[in-house]
Design a protein around this motif. Structure first.
Motif, short mmCIF file in Angstrom:
data_model
loop_
_atom_site.label_atom_id
_atom_site.label_comp_id
_atom_site.label_asym_id
_atom_site.label_seq_id
_atom_site.Cartn_x
_atom_site.Cartn_y
_atom_site.Cartn_z
N UNK A 195 0.82 -1.22 0.00
CA UNK A 195 0.00 0.00 0.00
C UNK A 195 0.85 1.26 0.00
N UNK A 196 0.45 2.22 -0.81
CA UNK A 196 1.12 3.51 -0.84
C UNK A 196 2.41 3.54 -1.61
N UNK A 197 2.75 2.44 -2.31
CA UNK A 197 4.01 2.45 -3.05
C UNK A 197 3.90 3.40 -4.24
N UNK A 198 5.04 3.79 -4.78
CA UNK A 198 5.06 4.74 -5.91
C UNK A 198 5.67 4.13 -7.17
N UNK A 199 5.81 2.81 -7.20
CA UNK A 199 6.51 2.21 -8.34
C UNK A 199 5.85 0.94 -8.85
N UNK A 200 4.51 0.85 -8.73
CA UNK A 200 3.80 -0.34 -9.19
C UNK A 200 4.02 -0.59 -10.67
N UNK A 201 4.02 0.48 -11.47
CA UNK A 201 4.23 0.33 -12.91
C UNK A 201 5.68 0.59 -13.33
N UNK A 202 6.58 0.60 -12.35
CA UNK A 202 7.98 0.88 -12.66
C UNK A 202 8.90 -0.30 -12.39
N UNK A 203 8.62 -1.06 -11.33
CA UNK A 203 9.48 -2.18 -10.96
C UNK A 203 8.65 -3.45 -11.00
N UNK A 204 9.04 -4.41 -11.82
CA UNK A 204 8.19 -5.56 -12.12
C UNK A 204 8.08 -6.56 -10.97
N UNK A 205 9.08 -6.66 -10.10
CA UNK A 205 9.19 -7.84 -9.28
C UNK A 205 8.69 -7.69 -7.85
N UNK A 206 8.82 -6.53 -7.24
CA UNK A 206 8.45 -6.43 -5.84
C UNK A 206 9.34 -7.32 -4.99
N UNK A 207 8.75 -7.94 -3.95
CA UNK A 207 9.50 -8.82 -3.06
C UNK A 207 8.90 -10.21 -3.12
N UNK A 208 9.75 -11.22 -3.17
CA UNK A 208 9.27 -12.60 -3.22
C UNK A 208 9.11 -13.09 -4.63
N UNK A 209 8.44 -14.23 -4.82
CA UNK A 209 8.29 -14.81 -6.16
C UNK A 209 7.57 -13.86 -7.11
N UNK A 210 7.97 -13.91 -8.36
CA UNK A 210 7.33 -13.12 -9.42
C UNK A 210 6.20 -13.97 -9.99
N UNK A 211 4.96 -13.60 -9.72
CA UNK A 211 3.83 -14.45 -10.07
C UNK A 211 3.07 -13.98 -11.31
N UNK A 212 3.43 -12.83 -11.87
CA UNK A 212 2.66 -12.27 -12.98
C UNK A 212 2.51 -13.26 -14.15
N UNK A 213 3.58 -13.96 -14.46
CA UNK A 213 3.54 -14.86 -15.60
C UNK A 213 2.53 -15.97 -15.44
N UNK A 214 2.18 -16.27 -14.21
CA UNK A 214 1.22 -17.33 -13.92
C UNK A 214 -0.17 -16.98 -14.46
N UNK A 215 -0.43 -15.69 -14.62
CA UNK A 215 -1.76 -15.26 -15.06
C UNK A 215 -1.80 -14.96 -16.56
N UNK A 216 -0.72 -15.28 -17.26
CA UNK A 216 -0.72 -15.13 -18.71
C UNK A 216 -1.03 -16.46 -19.36
N UNK A 217 -1.82 -16.43 -20.41
CA UNK A 217 -2.14 -17.61 -21.23
C UNK A 217 -2.60 -18.79 -20.38
N UNK A 218 -3.37 -18.49 -19.35
CA UNK A 218 -3.85 -19.56 -18.48
C UNK A 218 -5.23 -19.24 -17.94
N UNK A 219 -5.58 -19.87 -16.83
CA UNK A 219 -6.92 -19.71 -16.25
C UNK A 219 -6.88 -19.74 -14.74
N UNK A 220 -5.88 -19.07 -14.16
CA UNK A 220 -5.72 -19.05 -12.71
C UNK A 220 -6.35 -17.81 -12.08
N UNK A 221 -6.73 -16.83 -12.86
CA UNK A 221 -7.31 -15.60 -12.33
C UNK A 221 -7.81 -14.74 -13.47
N UNK A 222 -8.45 -13.62 -13.11
CA UNK A 222 -8.97 -12.67 -14.10
C UNK A 222 -8.24 -11.35 -13.91
N UNK A 223 -7.49 -10.93 -14.91
CA UNK A 223 -6.73 -9.68 -14.82
C UNK A 223 -7.67 -8.51 -15.06
#
Length: 519
Positions: A195-223
């Motif tokens: 919450x309150x971060x200023x770089x959501x669209x600037x830094x892809x990874x954040x902290x911990x596992x990078x999960x974005x790819x899991x929601x591409x070309x699949x059916x695990x969630x609705x973007x």
């Protein structure tokens, strides 16, 4: 009806959904308002994928409420954003009876930051919409768009789509997602989880596992939201086209192009069109060939001369400071013209009405258009796309072209193709073009498609994406290590979507408790 759902429960569920989104946004008439959700261009009759209903939600809250109903009644939802993705199944669901969850009404451009070069958009935002917004506001930013300008930015990126500027890999140049999980839980990835971060669209990874790819070309969630990096308008832009006289030139050309791409000398997504692809955009098949059978090689050579093109035609561009662009161009021109007979065309060298040059030049500077969509008129409107990938080598380029050409010709289809050179790989876009109203043509197209997938597997060419009909057999290609990838996908699917309501069968990923057909 959706598989396993009683008619009474289905009607009760629709009544609840009407209260959520409004009665005007629930569509159920097979002869009327469900027609836009059919695929009229594939090798199966459109009605075989008739949805039971379509729901158009306008907000995250509405989608969350729909998910609650879907979980209660075990309704399979097939999510659809914007654009049509024709040749891969269009807006149609994987199977008849699914409910289409249409997100086109969620079409807000939430933010454009010129200083840092990014945007945040919803699933219904098209390339045209964002482009027009940037123009109206005077932002000095370019987008990277797919060939059809009506396409949705999020949908294309999630399907691993590509464009034509240096930002051509759309998923690579995305940054930060908002996702609804099957139970309605809202998730923001990367820095968006803070919450309150200023770089959501600037830094892809954040902290911990990078999960974005899991929601591409699949059916695990609705973007429901997604960020994209936008390209600052460069000081100089130099588009070029080089034509090559012989079909066999694709081999040496790819070997010349590889180091130029690997070293990012040529930064953009380079397209190498076979004359068949160029012609299909600019002409109807019957204008070029009115005899039985496939178009023979000698006729293609005549067509190339008629259009003042080569058998292969490369479209690329350079970007940067004017002096750097000109210096780089001298080297690029020298390399690309080492093949005898190569001809170079720059801005202003082609006729003003040259449709092929004009739309390619626009795409390479991020201006969406619909010119390439002319190809659907080539031979009745039906077409199936296949995108096998391989290392960018002359050997692979020759082998892929010759192998797939023999296959398509044997099934009675012209070889319509182009090559797209990315960073170290080449994507061979093969198009099976046919008249879907012709039963024999449809059956041949289906047989050809299945054989194409099998041959690609034999050669080690993995598919980039899949038409609905072939998702399972393409997923079967990735069967190494005892099928470990599919097993992992199964575990994730069952954990995140225990009722199996989100796009069952998408990319060959089915709920483990699925008891219906898997066609």
């Amino acid at each position: 009806m959706p598989h396993g759902v009683a008619r009474e429960d289905f009607q009760t569920a629709l009544a609840e959904i009407r209260k959520i989104v409004g009665a005007a946004w629930v569509f159920t008439d097979p002869e009327g308002d469900l027609q836009p959700y059919l695929d009229h261009m594939s090798a199966v009759p459109p009605e075989t994928r008739m949805p039971s209903a379509a729901i158009s939600a306008a907000s995250v809250a509405e989608v969350q409420a729909v998910l609650q109903v879907a979980n209660q009644y075990k309704l399979p939802l097939w999510t659809y954003g914007n654009g049509k993705n024709f040749a891969y199944g269009g807006p149609a669901p994987k199977q008849a009876g699914y409910l289409v969850l249409d997100l086109k009404r969620m079409n807000r451009i939430l933010e454009v930051n010129e200083e840092s070069g990014y945007c945040l958009v919803e699933p219904g935002v098209s390339y045209y919409q964002l482009y027009q917004h940037l123009q109206e506001k005077g932002y000095k930013l370019w987008i990277d768009c797919a060939a059809p300008g009506w396409g949705g930015m999020i949908g294309n990126a999630l399907e691993h789509g590509a464009g034509y500027t240096p930002y051509a890999d759309h998923f690579l140049f995305s940054c930060g997602m908002e996702v609804l999980l099957a139970d309605g839980q809202l998730l923001r990835t990367g820095m968006g989880a803070m919450p309150g971060n200023t770089s959501w669209q600037l830094f892809k990874y954040g902290f911990g596992p990078y999960v974005d790819g899991m929601f591409s070309q699949g059916n695990f969630g609705i973007v429901t939201k997604m960020g994209f990096w936008l390209m600052p308008v460069p000081p100089a832009y130099k588009p070029f086209m080089v034509t090559y006289e012989n079909e066999d030139d694709i081999g040496p050309l790819m070997d010349i192009l590889r180091p130029l791409k690997m070293n990012m000398v040529i930064q953009n997504g380079v397209v190498i069109e076979h004359i068949s692809y160029s012609a299909s955009v600019q002409r109807l098949r019957k204008q070029l060939w009115d005899k039985p059978g496939i178009i023979p090689d000698e006729r293609w050579r005549e067509v190339a001369k008629e259009l003042d093109l080569g058998m292969w035609n490369i479209y690329g561009a350079l970007y940067g400071l004017p002096e750097n662009v000109e210096m780089t161009w001298q080297m690029v021109q020298h390399e690309l013209t080492r093949i005898p007979g190569a001809k170079v065309y720059l801005q202003g060298d082609r006729p003003a009405d040259d449709a092929g040059w004009n739309y390619r030049e626009k795409l390479m500077r991020g201006e969406p258009n619909m010119t390439e969509f002319n190809l659907v008129n080539w031979d009745g409107g039906g077409h199936l796309n296949f995108t096998p990938m391989a290392a960018m080598t002359g050997k692979n380029a020759r082998e892929m072209f010759n192998t797939f050409k023999e296959l398509l010709n044997r099934h009675g289809f012209d070889m319509i193709c182009e090559e797209v050179a990315m960073f170290r790989t080449m994507i061979t876009l093969v198009m099976i073009m046919f008249d879907p109203r012709d039963e024999d043509a449809r059956q041949r197209a289906d047989a050809c498609s299945r054989e194409l997938v099998a041959i690609a597997k034999q050669h080690g060419y993995g598919e980039l994406k899949a038409n609905l009909t072939y998702m399972d057999i393409i997923a079967d290609m990735y069967d190494g290590q005892g099928g470990a990838l599919r097993k992992v996908n199964q575990v994730i699917k069952d954990a995140l979507d225990p009722n199996g309501i989100l796009s069952p069968g998408k990319s060959g990923i089915w709920p483990s408790n699925w008891t219906g057909p898997r066609t």
